[in-house]
Design a protein around this motif. Structure first.
Motif, PDB file in Angstrom:
ATOM      1  N   GLY A   1      14.705  29.175  85.629  1.00  0.00           N
ATOM      2  CA  GLY A   1      14.616  30.614  85.837  1.00  0.00           C
ATOM      3  C   GLY A   1      15.032  31.018  87.229  1.00  0.00           C
ATOM      4  N   GLY A   2      14.791  32.271  87.530  1.00  0.00           N
ATOM      5  CA  GLY A   2      15.057  32.835  88.838  1.00  0.00           C
ATOM      6  C   GLY A   2      14.217  34.066  89.033  1.00  0.00           C
ATOM      7  N   ASP A   3      13.849  34.332  90.279  1.00  0.00           N
ATOM      8  CA  ASP A   3      12.981  35.471  90.578  1.00  0.00           C
ATOM      9  C   ASP A   3      11.761  35.474  89.669  1.00  0.00           C
ATOM     10  N   TYR A   4      11.142  34.290  89.556  1.00  0.00           N
ATOM     11  CA  TYR A   4       9.927  34.108  88.740  1.00  0.00           C
ATOM     12  C   TYR A   4      10.174  34.526  87.283  1.00  0.00           C
ATOM     13  N   TRP A   5      11.338  34.145  86.763  1.00  0.00           N
ATOM     14  CA  TRP A   5      11.744  34.517  85.396  1.00  0.00           C
ATOM     15  C   TRP A   5      11.711  36.033  85.210  1.00  0.00           C
ATOM     16  N   GLY A   6      12.291  36.714  86.198  1.00  0.00           N
ATOM     17  CA  GLY A   6      12.366  38.168  86.093  1.00  0.00           C
ATOM     18  C   GLY A   6      11.014  38.835  86.057  1.00  0.00           C
ATOM     19  N   GLY A   7      10.062  38.266  86.781  1.00  0.00           N
ATOM     20  CA  GLY A   7       8.723  38.848  86.827  1.00  0.00           C
ATOM     21  C   GLY A   7       7.807  38.331  85.746  1.00  0.00           C
ATOM     22  N   GLY A   8       8.032  37.087  85.307  1.00  0.00           N
ATOM     23  CA  GLY A   8       7.110  36.467  84.369  1.00  0.00           C
ATOM     24  C   GLY A   8       7.497  36.570  82.910  1.00  0.00           C
ATOM     25  N   GLN A   9       8.747  36.911  82.601  1.00  0.00           N
ATOM     26  CA  GLN A   9       9.176  36.971  81.204  1.00  0.00           C
ATOM     27  C   GLN A   9       9.256  35.566  80.618  1.00  0.00           C
ATOM     28  N   SER A  10       9.002  35.463  79.360  1.00  0.00           N
ATOM     29  CA  SER A  10       9.071  34.166  78.698  1.00  0.00           C
ATOM     30  C   SER A  10      10.469  33.926  78.154  1.00  0.00           C
ATOM     31  N   MET A  11      10.845  32.659  78.087  1.00  0.00           N
ATOM     32  CA  MET A  11      12.124  32.263  77.494  1.00  0.00           C
ATOM     33  C   MET A  11      12.050  30.782  77.169  1.00  0.00           C
ATOM     34  N   SER A  12      12.835  30.356  76.180  1.00  0.00           N
ATOM     35  CA  SER A  12      12.858  28.952  75.767  1.00  0.00           C
ATOM     36  C   SER A  12      14.289  28.565  75.422  1.00  0.00           C
ATOM     37  N   LEU A  13      14.861  27.685  76.266  1.00  0.00           N
ATOM     38  CA  LEU A  13      16.220  27.189  76.083  1.00  0.00           C
ATOM     39  C   LEU A  13      16.170  25.715  75.687  1.00  0.00           C
ATOM     40  N   PRO A  14      17.294  25.136  75.278  1.00  0.00           N
ATOM     41  CA  PRO A  14      17.276  23.729  74.871  1.00  0.00           C
ATOM     42  C   PRO A  14      16.747  22.773  75.923  1.00  0.00           C
ATOM     43  N   PHE A  15      17.016  23.044  77.226  1.00  0.00           N
ATOM     44  CA  PHE A  15      16.641  22.091  78.259  1.00  0.00           C
ATOM     45  C   PHE A  15      15.740  22.666  79.340  1.00  0.00           C
ATOM     46  N   ALA A  16      15.427  23.928  79.294  1.00  0.00           N
ATOM     47  CA  ALA A  16      14.562  24.548  80.305  1.00  0.00           C
ATOM     48  C   ALA A  16      13.889  25.752  79.683  1.00  0.00           C
ATOM     49  N   GLY A  17      12.689  26.076  80.210  1.00  0.00           N
ATOM     50  CA  GLY A  17      12.030  27.231  79.656  1.00  0.00           C
ATOM     51  C   GLY A  17      10.717  27.575  80.317  1.00  0.00           C
ATOM     52  N   HIS A  18      10.294  28.821  80.072  1.00  0.00           N
ATOM     53  CA  HIS A  18       8.977  29.345  80.473  1.00  0.00           C
ATOM     54  C   HIS A  18       8.362  29.931  79.202  1.00  0.00           C
ATOM     55  N   PRO A  19       7.757  29.065  78.377  1.00  0.00           N
ATOM     56  CA  PRO A  19       7.370  29.519  77.034  1.00  0.00           C
ATOM     57  C   PRO A  19       6.109  30.357  76.973  1.00  0.00           C
ATOM     58  N   VAL A  20       5.151  30.165  77.877  1.00  0.00           N
ATOM     59  CA  VAL A  20       3.868  30.858  77.768  1.00  0.00           C
ATOM     60  C   VAL A  20       3.456  31.387  79.127  1.00  0.00           C
ATOM     61  N   GLY A  21       2.622  32.416  79.093  1.00  0.00           N
ATOM     62  CA  GLY A  21       2.068  33.000  80.302  1.00  0.00           C
ATOM     63  C   GLY A  21       2.377  34.476  80.399  1.00  0.00           C
ATOM     64  N   ALA A  22       1.373  35.260  80.748  1.00  0.00           N
ATOM     65  CA  ALA A  22       1.555  36.702  80.924  1.00  0.00           C
ATOM     66  C   ALA A  22       2.330  36.980  82.205  1.00  0.00           C
ATOM     67  N   PRO A  23       3.023  38.116  82.283  1.00  0.00           N
ATOM     68  CA  PRO A  23       3.738  38.462  83.522  1.00  0.00           C
ATOM     69  C   PRO A  23       2.827  38.646  84.725  1.00  0.00           C
ATOM     70  N   GLY A  24       1.557  38.816  84.520  1.00  0.00           N
ATOM     71  CA  GLY A  24       0.608  38.983  85.615  1.00  0.00           C
ATOM     72  C   GLY A  24      -0.806  39.093  85.091  1.00  0.00           C
ATOM     73  N   GLN A  25      -1.775  39.024  86.012  1.00  0.00           N
ATOM     74  CA  GLN A  25      -3.175  39.083  85.606  1.00  0.00           C
ATOM     75  C   GLN A  25      -3.524  40.409  84.942  1.00  0.00           C
ATOM     76  N   ALA A  26      -2.932  41.479  85.423  1.00  0.00           N
ATOM     77  CA  ALA A  26      -3.317  42.801  84.930  1.00  0.00           C
ATOM     78  C   ALA A  26      -2.949  43.009  83.472  1.00  0.00           C
TER      79      ALA A  26
END
Length: 937
Positions: free
Chosen positions: A391-416
């Motif tokens: 990712g970059g810039d914290y995956w655009g502020g915490g957005q989730s994504m899942s690619l074949p070799f890299a990903g941010h699959p879970v987690g809210a964009p922030g506590q709020a």
């Protein structure tokens, strides 16, 4: 792996825009290598820095994306330009990745490669590349990249099928079942026997069991090894920190090797990593506090053929860091502590990690740092945690994504905006396939927690790797430049070298201090510089498959470049092995203007990290069969300023230490105790006697490919000196020849036999290696440490057992054993064989080969040694003289009242009488008991 990281160990500019040098304001260099290789991966933050210059063998190719021409107005569906060489899903821009441009299209180069940025605002990036020596057999020859090179369609189709069943089915066997996982304890899912490869492993649960199942531990043990190679929480192993699906996606993880898929009522977790095993596989699930009923499992295996040493066990190593240590990297993996083996050959292939349990994205500034094969400089240095996760810039502020070799699959964009506590778990994954990172001795995987190791977030991580518990890279020699004795021993000559000088500095690790606490103090070393040539001799193993030269250097001298020649004698011109080139220095250009199109800056920054380890590969064609090589370094200066108009400064070749590592085939044997007992019985009937040179014990600190840990080396100093001297005088105990001529053992020999028996009873680990011999008529077995003489060996009559043999003179002398003639002394059969008690409990020594006699005093002394063994030397052991052995059962060493025998070994299983003559002693040896071995090589 190289990057734009902050050379001072901090997080300046989010590790962006640190350049090796600038040829112009529009050519800011981040990567510069010489020699043949392939650039396998590049990562940038959005379009920043583009157009990027890819200079392949002197030809400049511009790579950009559709936003490059107007970066102030980003194109929402930005693509790479030119488009044909960079198709999806092998390459993705920030529009898909949520913040990064990722390029997996390979860039082969034959002679050199440079990467440079045209613009420097937020010019961050990291790059993974491999280099090869001439003549390396590859599936495709290396040919210089050009714009017409397009990835193959079958490769793109395979990667695009991520999330589906990508494992082959032809010739496969499938098995399935259901288990109930208890709240505590473990339940076996399946036990596999034989030799095969698991190509698909999946579990399925009801959706309402997600929270209870995500922390269940998956444990897989290969070939009866003492510890499981896979031991990780279920959800994290399959790529996600939790099974909470906040947006109700069909795929929580849609990676190439693993995926997590949701249906209307079930959750399916599947792994496609190939997992070979050679005798057995044991898969179990361990409860994590809640019972999980009805867990369905399914697996698919394919037959496994061929030798085992090209393969390795699959591992998933889990680490939990509830409270990371301030100022220190987290160690996600250290293979030196893995499964009781100190040295491994294998590849690091990725991570799945939780970086926050509180939806805190600020901790993502931490850099990955990877160290391989004893290097103190990280061979892989990244620029941030989300960059490592694609990712970059914290995956655009915490957005989730899942690619074949890299990903941010879970987690809210922030506590709020988190929906519940499960939604606050943030995790990412990064898998390495073509860009995997091999190692031949060890791998140490670090990750910073925060930009300066200051984060207090709770981390968890799984490191994926393949490993074989035997080295394929061994150190054979080391030259400390500046040490007069070492230079004489290695015939070091450098007419134009400087006088030795002291250096007080550091390696490129984290910050020096944190909150007033000193983290990494300065170290001191001595070295030289030269502006001409230097020549020295390094010892090798003749069975090497090439050599890795490592140089510790003073990195304050920029752009160190030299021609390397390899010769087989002193003073010879030698053959050119290649160019040893290290671009840059500890002084860099930092250019990070505030505006997107701001002018290039020329900020010169010098770090206090002058120490660096750098490596050079020597082809096997120049080293194979040689005990030593003469290395000649010819300095070829690169007179290039840091940027146009900046003084060139002093140029020199720095030498602090040279270390030679030989590439070898890994050799390791794992044999189950049951199989071993039968193998002993089968293989020792035609055993050849062993004779040992007495002086060998003192000269040879390592014995025939055996791996001995530092802990066991320290045992040497604890042994009684008088006993050791006695042992060395009598180590050449005269074993029985084929005509069963008797011999006289002594107390020292009996002691070592008893050490073996004691080690068997105490279940001490054994690690032993042997080498198959290509020519039975004139075989050779080579020391792991070639500083000591090699020993001739010969094949037994059955062509399976190996026996070590010295030259004929020693053999004739040692086979001339004398019988003790003392009619007034009671005699007993010698412990020249391992004897098993039969059903009646009485050992039939008359059936054992190699009988002899010994005095009653020897037997009594032996029994005293048994009683005192644990206090004197609890960890010592011995070898057997044929293939590596492990024994199991209760050991009895006693003198019967009727004087019938001196010792007996009762096995847990009933086998026939077997012979096991002793090899001469290593005073500290691991003995592996009730473990599973597989013969490799």
């Amino acid at each position: 792996m190289r990057s734009t990281y902050d050379r001072r160990g901090g997080n300046e500019g989010a590790d962006a825009s640190h350049f090796l040098y600038q040829l112009s304001d529009a050519f800011n260099v981040t990567l510069d290598v010489e020699g043949a290789g392939i650039l396998l991966f590049s990562r940038y933050n959005h379009w920043h820095g583009s157009p990027w210059h890819y200079v392949v063998d002197g030809t400049d190719h511009l790579v950009q994306e559709s936003t490059t021409s107007d970066p102030l107005h980003p194109a929402p569906d930005s693509t790479f330009l030119p488009a044909a060489p960079f198709p999806s899903p092998l390459n993705e821009t920030w529009a898909t990745t949520r913040g990064a441009d990722l390029i997996w299209s390979p860039f082969p180069f034959e002679r050199s490669f440079q990467m440079a940025y045209t613009r420097t605002h937020y010019g961050t990036g990291y790059y993974i590349y491999d280099q090869f020596v001439p003549g390396t057999p590859l599936s495709h020859p290396i040919q210089s990249w050009n714009g017409s090179v397009v990835p193959a369609k079958d490769v793109l189709d395979l990667i695009a099928s991520s999330g589906t069943d990508v494992a082959p089915k032809a010739g496969a066997r499938e098995a399935s079942g259901t288990v109930d996982v208890p709240a505590s304890g473990a339940v076996t899912a399946v036990d596999l026997k034989g030799k095969a490869t698991i190509r698909a492993l999946s579990f399925s649960i009801a959706r309402d069991q997600a929270k209870a199942f995500e922390s269940v531990r998956l444990r897989v043990t290969w070939d009866g090894r003492p510890q499981p190679s896979i031991d990780a929480p279920m959800s994290l192993f399959f790529g996600a920190g939790t099974l909470y699906n906040r947006d109700n996606h069909e795929y929580l993880v849609k990676a190439f090797p693993v995926n997590i898929r949701f249906t209307s009522d079930r959750i399916l977790l599947t792994c496609y990593f190939p997992m070979p095993y050679f005798r057995a596989a044991h898969i179990e699930l361990a409860g994590a506090g809640q019972r999980v009923p009805g867990v369905a499992w399914q697996l698919r295996t394919l037959p496994l053929f061929g030798p085992a040493n090209p393969l390795a066990y699959f591992h998933a190593t889990y680490r939990d860091f509830p409270h990371p240590t301030p100022g220190e990297d987290m160690v996600l993996l250290d293979t030196r502590d893995a499964e009781a083996a100190k040295e491994w050959s294998g590849s690091f292939i990725g991570t799945s990690f939780i970086f926050s349990h509180n939806a805190d994205l600020r901790t993502l500034e931490g850099d990955p740092r990877f160290f391989f094969d004893d290097s103190l400089t990280p061979q892989a240095q990244g620029t941030g945690t989300e960059e490592w996760g694609g990712g970059g810039d914290y995956w655009g502020g915490g957005q989730s994504m899942s690619l074949p070799f890299a990903g941010h699959p879970v987690g809210a964009p922030g506590q709020a905006v988190a929906k519940d506590e499960e939604d606050k778990i943030e995790s990412a994954y990064r898998f390495l396939l073509a860009d995997l990172m091999p190692f031949g001795k060890n791998a140490v995987i670090h990750l910073e927690h925060g930009g300066k190791n200051e984060s207090t977030e709770h981390y968890e991580a799984v490191a994926y790797w393949y490993g074989l518990p035997s080295p394929s890279l061994v150190e054979t020699d080391r030259l400390q430049v500046g040490d007069a004795a070492a230079e004489r021993a290695h015939d070091y000559r450098s007419p134009q070298a400087s006088a030795p000088y002291s250096i007080s500095s550091r390696y490129e690790w984290g910050v020096d201090t944190l909150n007033g606490k000193l983290i990494y103090p300065e170290q001191e070393d001595r070295g030289r510089t030269t502006k001409g040539t230097s020549e020295f001799r390094l010892r090798l193993r003749p069975d090497n498959l090439g050599v890795l030269l490592r140089r510790k250097l003073d990195y304050s001298f920029p752009d160190q470049r030299a021609e390397v020649y390899i010769a087989d004698k002193a003073g010879s011109e030698g053959k050119l092995a290649g160019i040893w080139y290290l671009a840059g220095s500890n002084t860099v250009i930092y250019s990070n203007p505030e505006q997107e199109l701001g002018a290039t800056e020329h900020n010169v920054e010098t770090s206090n990290r002058r120490f660096r380890d750098d490596e050079f590969l020597v082809s096997r064609d120049l080293t194979r069969g040689r005990k030593a090589i003469w290395v000649r370094i010819k300095f070829t200066p690169v007179n290039r300023p840091l940027f146009p108009g900046y003084p060139i400064g002093d140029r020199a070749w720095s030498e602090v230490r040279y270390t030679a590592y030989c590439f070898i085939l890994p050799k390791v044997c794992w044999v189950s105790a049951h199989h071993l007992a039968k193998m002993i019985h089968r293989e020792t009937r035609a055993a050849e006697p062993l004779c040992v040179e007495p002086q060998a014990l003192r000269r040879r600190r390592r014995l025939w490919l055996t791996q001995v840990s530092g802990e066991h080396r320290r045992l040497h100093t604890r042994l009684d000196n008088r006993l050791l001297n006695h042992l060395e005088r009598h180590a050449a105990a005269k074993m029985c020849s084929r005509n069963k001529a008797p011999f006289e053992p002594d107390v020292a020999q009996l002691r070592q036999f008893l050490l073996l028996l004691e080690a068997v009873e105490r279940r001490r680990p054994l690690r032993v290696g042997h080498q198959h011999l290509p020519n039975p008529a004139s075989p050779r077995l080579v020391d792991q440490d070639d500083r000591f003489p090699r020993t001739q060996v010969s094949r037994a009559e059955n062509a399976i057992c190996l026996r070590h043999r010295l030259h004929n003179r020693l053999r004739r002398r040692n086979q001339a054993a004398a019988r003790v003639q003392n009619e007034n002394t009671s005699v007993f059969p010698v412990i020249g064989a391992v004897v098993e008690c039969g059903p009646g409990g009485h050992p039939d020594l008359l059936r054992a080969h190699g009988q002899g006699e010994l005095h009653r005093s020897h037997v009594e002394a032996a029994n005293r040694l048994v009683q005192n063994q644990s206090a004197e030397d609890p960890d010592a052991g011995d070898y057997l003289g044929h293939q590596p052995r492990a024994l199991h059962g209760r050991v009895l060493v006693r003198l019967d009242e009727d004087g019938a025998h001196a010792g007996a070994l009762r096995f847990a299983r009933q086998f026939q009488i077997v012979k096991a003559p002793l090899v001469h002693v290593r005073r500290a040896v691991h003995v592996k008991i009730d473990s599973v071995f597989q013969e490799i090589g």
